[in-house]
Scaffold this active site. Structure first.
Site, PDB file in Angstrom:
ATOM      1  N   TYR A 142       0.850  -1.189   0.000  1.00 35.95           N
ATOM      2  CA  TYR A 142       0.000   0.000   0.000  1.00 35.95           C
ATOM      3  C   TYR A 142       0.881   1.232   0.000  1.00 35.95           C
ATOM      4  O   TYR A 142       1.841   1.316   0.777  1.00 35.95           O
ATOM      5  CB  TYR A 142      -0.892   0.003   1.248  1.00 35.95           C
ATOM      6  CG  TYR A 142      -1.810   1.218   1.336  1.00 35.95           C
ATOM      7  CD1 TYR A 142      -2.823   1.414   0.393  1.00 35.95           C
ATOM      8  CD2 TYR A 142      -1.670   2.146   2.363  1.00 35.95           C
ATOM      9  CE1 TYR A 142      -3.665   2.514   0.479  1.00 35.95           C
ATOM     10  CE2 TYR A 142      -2.525   3.248   2.455  1.00 35.95           C
ATOM     11  CZ  TYR A 142      -3.512   3.422   1.505  1.00 35.95           C
ATOM     12  OH  TYR A 142      -4.345   4.519   1.598  1.00 35.95           O
ATOM     13  N   ASP A 237       9.259   2.936   0.368  1.00 34.00           N
ATOM     14  CA  ASP A 237       8.164   3.560   1.103  1.00 34.00           C
ATOM     15  C   ASP A 237       8.349   3.164   2.566  1.00 34.00           C
ATOM     16  O   ASP A 237       8.039   2.047   2.963  1.00 34.00           O
ATOM     17  CB  ASP A 237       6.817   3.079   0.557  1.00 34.00           C
ATOM     18  CG  ASP A 237       5.645   3.746   1.272  1.00 34.00           C
ATOM     19  OD1 ASP A 237       5.867   4.357   2.345  1.00 34.00           O
ATOM     20  OD2 ASP A 237       4.514   3.654   0.758  1.00 34.00           O
ATOM     21  N   LYS A 265       3.448   8.703   9.264  1.00 29.47           N
ATOM     22  CA  LYS A 265       3.256   8.055  10.572  1.00 29.47           C
ATOM     23  C   LYS A 265       4.258   8.531  11.639  1.00 29.47           C
ATOM     24  O   LYS A 265       4.071   9.596  12.192  1.00 29.47           O
ATOM     25  CB  LYS A 265       3.231   6.535  10.384  1.00 29.47           C
ATOM     26  CG  LYS A 265       2.060   6.169   9.442  1.00 29.47           C
ATOM     27  CD  LYS A 265       1.735   4.719   9.293  1.00 29.47           C
ATOM     28  CE  LYS A 265       0.442   4.553   8.503  1.00 29.47           C
ATOM     29  NZ  LYS A 265       0.554   3.948   7.191  1.00 29.47           N
TER      30      LYS A 265
HETATM   31  C1  LIG Z   1      -0.070   4.442   5.818  1.00 33.39           C
HETATM   32  C2  LIG Z   1       0.759   4.244   4.623  1.00 33.39           C
HETATM   33  C3  LIG Z   1       0.742   5.150   3.559  1.00 33.39           C
HETATM   34  C4  LIG Z   1      -0.228   6.286   3.480  1.00 33.39           C
HETATM   35  O1  LIG Z   1      -0.034   7.231   4.486  1.00 33.39           O
HETATM   36  P1  LIG Z   1      -1.247   8.195   4.882  1.00 33.39           P
HETATM   37  O2  LIG Z   1      -0.639   9.124   5.871  1.00 33.39           O
HETATM   38  O3  LIG Z   1      -2.322   7.334   5.423  1.00 33.39           O
HETATM   39  O4  LIG Z   1      -1.665   8.892   3.627  1.00 33.39           O
HETATM   40  C5  LIG Z   1       1.652   4.969   2.536  1.00 33.39           C
HETATM   41  N1  LIG Z   1       2.519   3.950   2.542  1.00 33.39           N
HETATM   42  C6  LIG Z   1       2.553   3.053   3.538  1.00 33.39           C
HETATM   43  C7  LIG Z   1       3.567   1.966   3.515  1.00 33.39           C
HETATM   44  C8  LIG Z   1       1.659   3.155   4.602  1.00 33.39           C
HETATM   45  O5  LIG Z   1       1.662   2.236   5.566  1.00 33.39           O
END
Ligand SMILES: *Cc1c(COP(=O)(O)O)cnc(C)c1O
Length: 424
Positions: A142, A237, A265
């Protein structure tokens, strides 16, 4: 009716699904979500006065535990000066310097407001820098909800992307190719088929959005090699893994150097912050230096920066936290695994450092298709059984458990007792 149930009844009338982010709705579980009143340390308290040991940790930001005093103080102090100026501030410079001086693969960094924005912008930078359009992502990873990233399994390798979401035009995803996690050959095949037109490979260095799926030995190194061979950028990511696996995230943990990194996060300590950074010559493509446009009214917001920087400084100065989180992870996840094994259940537990997932499947989970073999109904029962015993986990089979520095050995023992009781 509980206060949570009452709130949920009101919420669904005015907010789609009653929530501002889908997974909060407990959709897969079939009960009303708990509405939270406050949290402290590893505990979270709902509006009905129930207390839970929390393994969501706001999906990761609360690595030091909820309501961490130094972070709370930093927010109060910063807010006394005004909430936002839409102008440059000193704390933004401090934040950028703090990260760039401590993480070797980041020369420059740009703050945004979410992980979604960070990824969206990093991809734009990669395309601007390379002059190429194709992106390779992995099924089950994701990367936020921007159009081009809403492509997942379904679309097999070698076929062009099929959007997962309605409202995403085919044109937005046709340059997104989907490879198989932990399968370097699937990446090579896509790189070859795109004939040098791949701008970047983006990967969750530890898969944590299909449940926890660590990279196999050599997978990340292999990606680095393939990117170099085909002239594509490697984007980690690190929205979940950044400042969690190690201060320098998965890149440091595995010793593999990406060209660009995205954060979210933990970097905001609970405030809405994302960031992307990496090699200078790529980051200098970004406006107002270069011609890759990216902007944000509230980006680098001083309250958010104060919170995030306080957390990062604390983590950097207390790196024993990472060793402790490894130990706690071993205790919790190995403990759950043993309980399950002792009862002859075929389930698989994947874990790495503070992250872990119990997969309700007899198959070893190494990618999205094996993750999808999990019995989600069995997970729902487990979730409810744990919630009833005061253990708060993500309401989905395909999310991680997040340990924080506030989870003590005693709290982990209480959790393991609850797991034992559930399976009895
Ligand atoms: C949570 C998440 C996102 C998206 O971040 P948001 O602050 O919810 O937009 C992108 N990449 C990874 C790996 C994530 O866990």
């Amino acid at each position: 009716m509980s206060l949570s149930e009452n709130l949920f009844e009101r919420a669904v009338k005015r907010i789609p699904g009653g929530v501002n982010s889908p997974v909060r709705a407990y959709g897969a579980i079939g009960i009303a979500p708990r509405f939270i009143d406050h949290a402290d340390g590893c505990y979270i308290y709902d509006v009905d006065g129930n207390k839970y040991i929390d393994y969501i940790d706001s999906w990761g930001p609360m690595i030091l535990g909820h309501n961490f005093p130094a972070i709370r103080e930093s927010v109060i102090k910063a807010s006394e000066k005004g909430l936002s100026f839409g102008c440059a501030t000193a704390v933004e410079v401090e934040m950028a310097e703090f990260i760039c001086e401590r993480i070797p693969h980041i020369d420059m960094i740009r703050m945004v407001n979410s992980g979604t924005e960070a990824v969206m912008s990093a991809i734009r930078a990669a395309r601007g820098f390379t002059g190429k359009n194709k992106i390779i992502k992995f099924a089950g990873c994701y990367h936020g909800h921007s159009d081009a990233m809403l492509v997942s399994a379904g679309s097999g390798v070698m076929t062009s992307g099929v959007p997962d979401s309605a409202g995403v035009p085919k044109g937005c995803t046709e340059d997104t190719m989907t490879a198989v996690y932990n399968d370097l050959e699937s990446v090579r095949a896509l790189l070859e088929s795109s004939q040098g037109e791949t701008a970047a490979v983006i990967v969750e260095a530890v898969g944590a959005n299909m449940g926890v799926v660590p990279p196999k030995k050599g997978f990340l190194e292999g990606l680095r090699g393939l990117c170099d061979e085909f002239g594509a950028l490697l984007i980690f990511d690190e929205v979940i893994t950044g400042f969690r696996l190690a201060f320098g995230g998965a890149a440091q943990y595995f010793g593999v150097k990406p060209d660009l990194v995205t954060y979210g996060k933990i970097i905001g300590a609970g405030m809405p912050v994302g960031a992307y950074g990496g090699r200078k010559e790529i980051m200098e493509m970004i406006s107002p230096v270069g011609n890759v446009y990216q902007a944000g009214t509230l980006s680098g917001n001083p309250i958010a920066m104060a919170a995030g920087l306080t957390q990062l400084k604390y983590l950097y100065d207390h790196q024993e936290i990472y060793t402790e989180l490894e130990k706690k992870g071993e205790k919790l996840y190995k403990g759950i695994e043993k309980i399950v094994k002792d009862r002859g259940l075929p389930y698989h537990l994947n874990h790495i450092a503070s992250l872990g997932s119990l997969f309700f499947t007899g198959e070893e989970v190494v990618d999205y298709s094996s993750a999808k073999t999990a019995d989600t109904a069995a997970f729902s029962e487990y979730f409810k059984g744990m919630l009833a015993q005061g253990i708060h986990m993500a309401p989905s089979q395909f999310e991680a458990m997040f340990l924080s520095a506030a989870h003590t050995d005693e709290v982990i023992d209480v959790t393991l007792d609850a797991v034992k009781k559930y399976f009895e």
